[in-house]
Write a protein that holds these residues in place. Sequence first.
Motif, PDB file in Angstrom:
ATOM      1  N   ARG B 681       0.815  -1.220   0.000  1.00 50.09           N
ATOM      2  CA  ARG B 681       0.000   0.000   0.000  1.00 50.09           C
ATOM      3  C   ARG B 681       0.837   1.253   0.000  1.00 50.09           C
ATOM      4  NH1 ARG B 681      -5.298  -2.044   3.184  1.00 50.09           N
ATOM      5  NH2 ARG B 681      -4.758  -4.191   2.763  1.00 50.09           N
ATOM      6  N   THR B 682       1.861   1.260   0.835  1.00 48.70           N
ATOM      7  CA  THR B 682       2.646   2.496   0.921  1.00 48.70           C
ATOM      8  C   THR B 682       3.862   2.455   0.016  1.00 48.70           C
ATOM      9  OG1 THR B 682       3.914   1.576   2.729  1.00 48.70           O
ATOM     10  CG2 THR B 682       2.005   2.879   3.327  1.00 48.70           C
ATOM     11  N   LYS B 683       4.171   1.258  -0.533  1.00 48.96           N
ATOM     12  CA  LYS B 683       5.343   1.077  -1.407  1.00 48.96           C
ATOM     13  C   LYS B 683       6.649   1.361  -0.668  1.00 48.96           C
ATOM     14  CE  LYS B 683       2.714   0.792  -5.242  1.00 48.96           C
ATOM     15  NZ  LYS B 683       1.698  -0.158  -4.836  1.00 48.96           N
ATOM     16  N   LYS B 684       6.563   1.400   0.647  1.00 50.67           N
ATOM     17  CA  LYS B 684       7.790   1.613   1.422  1.00 50.67           C
ATOM     18  C   LYS B 684       8.146   0.299   2.103  1.00 50.67           C
ATOM     19  CE  LYS B 684       6.493   5.205   3.827  1.00 50.67           C
ATOM     20  NZ  LYS B 684       6.325   6.298   4.700  1.00 50.67           N
ATOM     21  N   PRO B 685       9.374   0.189   2.633  1.00 51.71           N
ATOM     22  CA  PRO B 685       9.690  -1.045   3.347  1.00 51.71           C
ATOM     23  C   PRO B 685       8.660  -1.295   4.445  1.00 51.71           C
ATOM     24  CG  PRO B 685      11.672   0.243   3.080  1.00 51.71           C
ATOM     25  CD  PRO B 685      10.545   1.083   2.556  1.00 51.71           C
ATOM     26  N   LEU B 686       8.280  -2.550   4.584  1.00 57.13           N
ATOM     27  CA  LEU B 686       7.251  -2.886   5.555  1.00 57.13           C
ATOM     28  C   LEU B 686       7.751  -2.622   6.977  1.00 57.13           C
ATOM     29  CD1 LEU B 686       4.496  -4.144   5.984  1.00 57.13           C
ATOM     30  CD2 LEU B 686       5.597  -6.360   6.034  1.00 57.13           C
ATOM     31  N   PHE B 687       9.029  -2.955   7.219  1.00 54.07           N
ATOM     32  CA  PHE B 687       9.586  -2.702   8.541  1.00 54.07           C
ATOM     33  C   PHE B 687      10.261  -1.338   8.533  1.00 54.07           C
ATOM     34  CE2 PHE B 687       9.174  -7.248   8.323  1.00 54.07           C
ATOM     35  CZ  PHE B 687       8.635  -7.544   9.553  1.00 54.07           C
ATOM     36  N   ASN B 688       9.497  -0.312   8.862  1.00 57.15           N
ATOM     37  CA  ASN B 688      10.060   1.030   8.935  1.00 57.15           C
ATOM     38  C   ASN B 688       9.974   1.504  10.384  1.00 57.15           C
ATOM     39  OD1 ASN B 688       7.367   1.828   9.384  1.00 57.15           O
ATOM     40  ND2 ASN B 688       7.033   1.824   7.178  1.00 57.15           N
ATOM     41  N   LEU B 689      10.413   2.711  10.626  1.00 60.93           N
ATOM     42  CA  LEU B 689      10.465   3.177  12.006  1.00 60.93           C
ATOM     43  C   LEU B 689       9.103   3.072  12.694  1.00 60.93           C
ATOM     44  CD1 LEU B 689      12.482   4.350  14.031  1.00 60.93           C
ATOM     45  CD2 LEU B 689      11.514   6.581  13.508  1.00 60.93           C
ATOM     46  N   ALA B 690       8.051   3.529  11.990  1.00 58.66           N
ATOM     47  CA  ALA B 690       6.734   3.565  12.626  1.00 58.66           C
ATOM     48  C   ALA B 690       6.228   2.160  12.946  1.00 58.66           C
ATOM     49  CB  ALA B 690       5.748   4.290  11.719  1.00 58.66           C
ATOM     50  N   SER B 691       6.245   1.280  11.939  1.00 59.17           N
ATOM     51  CA  SER B 691       5.707  -0.049  12.202  1.00 59.17           C
ATOM     52  C   SER B 691       6.631  -0.816  13.149  1.00 59.17           C
ATOM     53  CB  SER B 691       5.525  -0.820  10.899  1.00 59.17           C
ATOM     54  OG  SER B 691       6.766  -1.055  10.296  1.00 59.17           O
ATOM     55  N   GLY B 692       7.941  -0.531  13.057  1.00 57.98           N
ATOM     56  CA  GLY B 692       8.891  -1.212  13.928  1.00 57.98           C
ATOM     57  C   GLY B 692       8.659  -0.852  15.388  1.00 57.98           C
ATOM     58  N   ILE B 693       8.553   0.436  15.675  1.00 58.17           N
ATOM     59  CA  ILE B 693       8.309   0.869  17.054  1.00 58.17           C
ATOM     60  C   ILE B 693       6.983   0.307  17.543  1.00 58.17           C
ATOM     61  CG2 ILE B 693       7.911   2.861  18.532  1.00 58.17           C
ATOM     62  CD1 ILE B 693      10.697   2.963  17.721  1.00 58.17           C
ATOM     63  N   SER B 694       6.004   0.340  16.657  1.00 59.96           N
ATOM     64  CA  SER B 694       4.705  -0.180  17.041  1.00 59.96           C
ATOM     65  C   SER B 694       4.810  -1.662  17.431  1.00 59.96           C
ATOM     66  CB  SER B 694       3.736   0.062  15.892  1.00 59.96           C
ATOM     67  OG  SER B 694       2.718  -0.872  15.883  1.00 59.96           O
TER      68      SER B 694
END
Lengths: 49, 745
Positions: B681-694
């Motif tokens: 959906r976002t075309k960004k790495p799935l494990f990014n800062l936001a999802s990682g911290i979450s």
Amino acid sequence: MSILQHILVYITVALALGYLVKKFLLPKSLFAGKKRSSKSCGDGDCGCH
Amino acid sequence: MSKQIKVALIGNPNTGKTSVFNQLTGLKQKVGNYPGITVEKKEGICKLPRGVKAHILDLPGTYSLNTTSLDESVVVELLLNKNDKDFPDVAVVISDVENLKRNLLLFTQIKDLKIPVILVINMADRMSRTGISLDIALLEEKLDTKIALVSTRKGTGIDRIKELIADYKNLSISPNVDTTVIAPDYFEKLKATFPKEDQYKLWLVITQDVNFMPIEKNPITITASFATKSKSELKRLQQKETILRYQFINGILKQAYKVDINAAKGLRATLDKILTHKIFGYAIFFIILLTIFQAIYDWSSYPMDFIDESFASASEWVKDTLPPGVFTNLIAEGILAGIGGIVIFIPQIAFLFLFIALLEESGYMSRVVFLMDKLMRPFGLSGKSVVPLISGTACAIPAIMATRTIENWKERLITILVTPFTTCSARLPVYLIIIALVIPEGRFLGLSYQALTLMLLYLMGFGAAIFSAMILNKIMKIKSKTFFVMEMPNYKLPLIKNVVYTVWEKTKSFVLGAGKIILAISIILWFLGSNGFSDDFANADEIVSEQIEEQGFSEFNKTNIESSMTAYKQALQDSIGKKTYVLDPVAISDSLRLKEMALIEKATNQEIASYKLENSYMGYMGKAIEPVVRPLGYDWKIGIAVLTSFAAREVFVGTLATIYSVGSDEEDTIKNRMAAEIDPRTKKPLFNLASGISLLLFYAFAMQCMSTLAIVKRETNTWKWPAAQLVFMSLFAYIVALIAYQILK
Ligand SMILES: Nc1nc2c(ncn2[C@@H]2O[C@H](COP(=O)(O)OP(=O)(O)OP(=O)(O)O)[C@@H](O)[C@H]2O)c(=O)[nH]1
Ligand SMILES: [Mg+2]
């Protein structure tokens, strides 16, 4: 050969499923055929997953 | 079978009972340099001289027979009940040479129960250091017993214990102290009412004023008039008894026990002053924590990468060597990937256990408990709750068992309820991999951001525990607070053998325990991921090929092919420039075409695989839970991993490893695979800062451990509390993770 592989897969999956069911869903006491030794869960270490 | 001599090891906490037990039986029960390690009975067999065998029972430590907590009552219940199958033929009282006076109180009480008793004076190796000298012959005479001077560290005196046990029939069973003098009339009356029973035993039964849970099967039913005589009166008499006993002991020790005051005492006092200082103490603790976390990162990354790569090549090897087929795939993609997901964490887990063992064995852990006690009091928890909270860094299960030392039931319950917030070793794998993926590598004052993040997560765990304890405390209203006397054990150089053994055992049980579950879950996940019922699944090849023909590759694959091609061209150009090759233009364009075809085939296979996965059984399940985890920034694959880790947290990485490797031809390391995941959906790495911290926050707070729930059920005797824990902690985790993701995204 391919049949054999399929059979092996089904056996493995059945074993895995059996293990998880035994581990988490059925009460421990069902399997405590013999007296549970003092090495059962709660040994003071993390060995009781 | 000849009859075995039944032996019970009894003594004050931390005197070395378990060490003696291990020496006698050759078993390896847990030993540690703070009180309250053993909380349950442990049994073993010991071979004595002349072919006799002894059945040895290791018991929790107890200060006296006037018990106040559940673990102590184990001992009293045993000694008061002649019909107990473990009732000892002979009691072995283990004492610590440095605390002999206090230890002897218990000894005289047991002696007065007319049970044959041997006195072991342990830690003899410390006598010269502390300037203690003993007159054993005199002690034996005055205490009317046999004594073994032992050092389990040096292994001396153990044979003497064995001989004394074998000869137990020659021990005198006459009492040391005549208790009846504290209230002659009262004891007269007792005797008149129960002529058959021993008076001291009766007295003990009557004074069992246990305020945690009633001892269930009292060996003797007492008439109400005696039991309720008057609580304060009984208490007063009990104090009188204690004073009487100390008078007796002091009289003996004055002659038989000499301490040269000049011998080392100063060092310990100075160390204690610094380590428990109200500023330096915390600062030192903080620094030690930081060092530990930094070391976990710095030292273990090499073995970790090595193991990760070995597993990747092992899968490749399996695929190349075994006959192709579904079972081969199961081994390569399901089993190896899943197992790899736990094995790569062995180095870090071992390091963590190593540090914990060192801190415990050296005696520092008790100072930490002392520090924390001061910190916790304002929040309504007493120091006794600190031991479980701290030992919970290894695993919540033994920690919850350790709450048995807490006398007050409500306080114990609160501690049980909040202990799972402590960061246990099972969270470590999740933290390590996510932190490595999303936290940048830079350093601040020589400390990496990654190590700092890890420490923050640990502190957050403690914080959550203390905070919820405070709230529970408000709701439940504990009346009588536990009175906490933490005994500071001596500093000791950790025994390498003990430390290595503890680390080995704990790591082994961590890996094997989690390994079995992970293995089973990986197999099932692989199966669910590589089978499906829908037409979409069955015809995935055609559908995807058509799609590619019509719309081309997905964004990710398009750019991937392009960039690979440019890199390849560049490399070709470079090597021609360096004259490694001499190639004509036709050969160059041929090689470029070949390369492109290979890339396209790989991309096609990958798209087929992911299409299949999405339409497999697992894909459908994942899609079902996706709406729940989407707001936290996870895709359905992470959702599945979060779900499976409700069995045990360690399963997370193994699950992801399995999901990502199903159907993929490339064998790659787990970390690379996770880093390469793209959120469609976002075309960004799935494990990014936001999802990682979450994710980190979710794992910090959620109650994801079936074994802990089972133990809580066992310790509280109802499903109510574990259920509450599961619901509240997980809900809390969800909300925190949600907020974090929504803010950071
Ligand atoms: N110097 C010295 N230390 C010893 C000796 N025996 C035991 N220890 C240490 O004393 C500490 C306590 O030993 P444990 O065997 O766990 O004591 P315990 O009585 O079983 O303790 P609880 O189960 O907590 O009541 C450990 O750190 C041991 O290594 C000894 O002979 N000499
Ligand atoms: Mg012990």
